[in-house]
Design a protein around this motif. Structure first.
Motif, short mmCIF file in Angstrom:
data_model
loop_
_atom_site.label_atom_id
_atom_site.label_comp_id
_atom_site.label_asym_id
_atom_site.label_seq_id
_atom_site.Cartn_x
_atom_site.Cartn_y
_atom_site.Cartn_z
N LEU A 61 0.86 -1.19 0.00
CA LEU A 61 0.00 0.00 0.00
C LEU A 61 0.90 1.24 0.00
O LEU A 61 1.55 1.54 1.00
CB LEU A 61 -0.90 0.00 1.24
N GLU A 69 -2.00 8.24 2.29
CA GLU A 69 -2.10 7.35 1.14
C GLU A 69 -2.04 8.16 -0.16
O GLU A 69 -2.61 9.24 -0.25
CB GLU A 69 -3.39 6.53 1.19
N ALA A 73 -2.36 4.29 -3.94
CA ALA A 73 -2.96 3.51 -2.86
C ALA A 73 -4.40 3.14 -3.20
O ALA A 73 -4.85 2.03 -2.92
CB ALA A 73 -2.90 4.28 -1.54
N ILE A 74 -5.11 4.07 -3.83
CA ILE A 74 -6.49 3.78 -4.23
C ILE A 74 -6.50 2.64 -5.23
O ILE A 74 -7.30 1.70 -5.12
CB ILE A 74 -7.16 5.05 -4.82
N SER A 76 -4.18 0.37 -5.56
CA SER A 76 -3.74 -0.84 -4.85
C SER A 76 -4.88 -1.45 -4.04
O SER A 76 -5.01 -2.68 -3.98
CB SER A 76 -2.56 -0.52 -3.94
N ARG A 77 -5.68 -0.61 -3.42
CA ARG A 77 -6.84 -1.11 -2.67
C ARG A 77 -7.82 -1.83 -3.60
O ARG A 77 -8.34 -2.90 -3.28
CB ARG A 77 -7.56 0.03 -1.94
N ALA A 80 -6.27 -5.17 -4.62
CA ALA A 80 -6.37 -6.13 -3.51
C ALA A 80 -7.79 -6.68 -3.41
O ALA A 80 -8.00 -7.88 -3.22
CB ALA A 80 -5.96 -5.47 -2.20
N LYS A 81 -8.77 -5.80 -3.56
CA LYS A 81 -10.17 -6.22 -3.50
C LYS A 81 -10.49 -7.20 -4.64
O LYS A 81 -11.19 -8.20 -4.43
CB LYS A 81 -11.08 -4.99 -3.58
N ASP A 92 -4.30 -8.94 2.64
CA ASP A 92 -3.96 -7.83 3.54
C ASP A 92 -3.24 -6.75 2.74
O ASP A 92 -2.55 -7.05 1.75
CB ASP A 92 -3.03 -8.30 4.67
N LEU A 93 -3.37 -5.53 3.20
CA LEU A 93 -2.59 -4.42 2.65
C LEU A 93 -1.46 -4.12 3.62
O LEU A 93 -1.65 -4.19 4.83
CB LEU A 93 -3.50 -3.20 2.47
#
Length: 145
Positions: A61, A69, A73-74, A76-77, A80-81, A92-93
């Motif tokens: 992240l 962030e 980061a957005i 990356s989130r 990850a989702k 996990d981040l």
């Protein structure tokens, strides 16, 4: 139990995998992708998850130096989702501040040429992300014992 570490970038994703005991991280590869063909990226990640019998994933992240962030980061989130949804495994981040700079220093110290560094920097960053995550898990385990 193997854990996969991912350093998600704009055109590449560095991939690292833990050993079966979750002690050390090893760089596997750097996956190149095009934004409009992310399905190929997810296909490759799925192959690696299956090949290494991965039980969970940690995604770096990006944050700036004061902990805020970044725009990445957005992304990356969201990445990850998507992994969590597609592969039905825990994700996990993990704060990846300065991992690319640290990876660069390690590669320079190892006398890796600039051209070769560019090819492996994301994989090395994934190793650093995963290794710090594994170290945290080990510390938590010791504290709980």
């Amino acid at each position: 139990m193997r854990i996969m570490g991912l350093d998600f970038g704009t055109v590449t994703v560095g991939v690292a995998i833990s050993d079966p005991m979750g002690l050390t991280a090893q760089g596997i590869e750097t996956v190149h992708y095009v934004e409009h063909k992310k399905n190929l990226l997810f296909d490759r990640i799925g192959e690696l998850i299956q090949q290494f019998d991965v039980e969970s994933v940690v995604v770096g992240l990006p944050k700036d130096l004061i902990g805020t962030e970044t725009e990445r980061a957005i992304a990356s989130r969201g990445f990850a989702k998507s992994i969590k949804r597609k592969f039905k495994i825990p994700v996990d981040l993990w704060d990846e501040r300065l991992t690319t700079m640290a990876a660069e220093r390690i590669l320079i110290a190892a006398d890796v040429s600039r051209k070769k560094r560019k090819k492996v920097i994301d994989k090395e960053a994934a190793v650093l992300i995963l290794q710090s995550y594994l170290d945290k898990l080990r510390m938590e385990h010791r504290t709980n014992d």
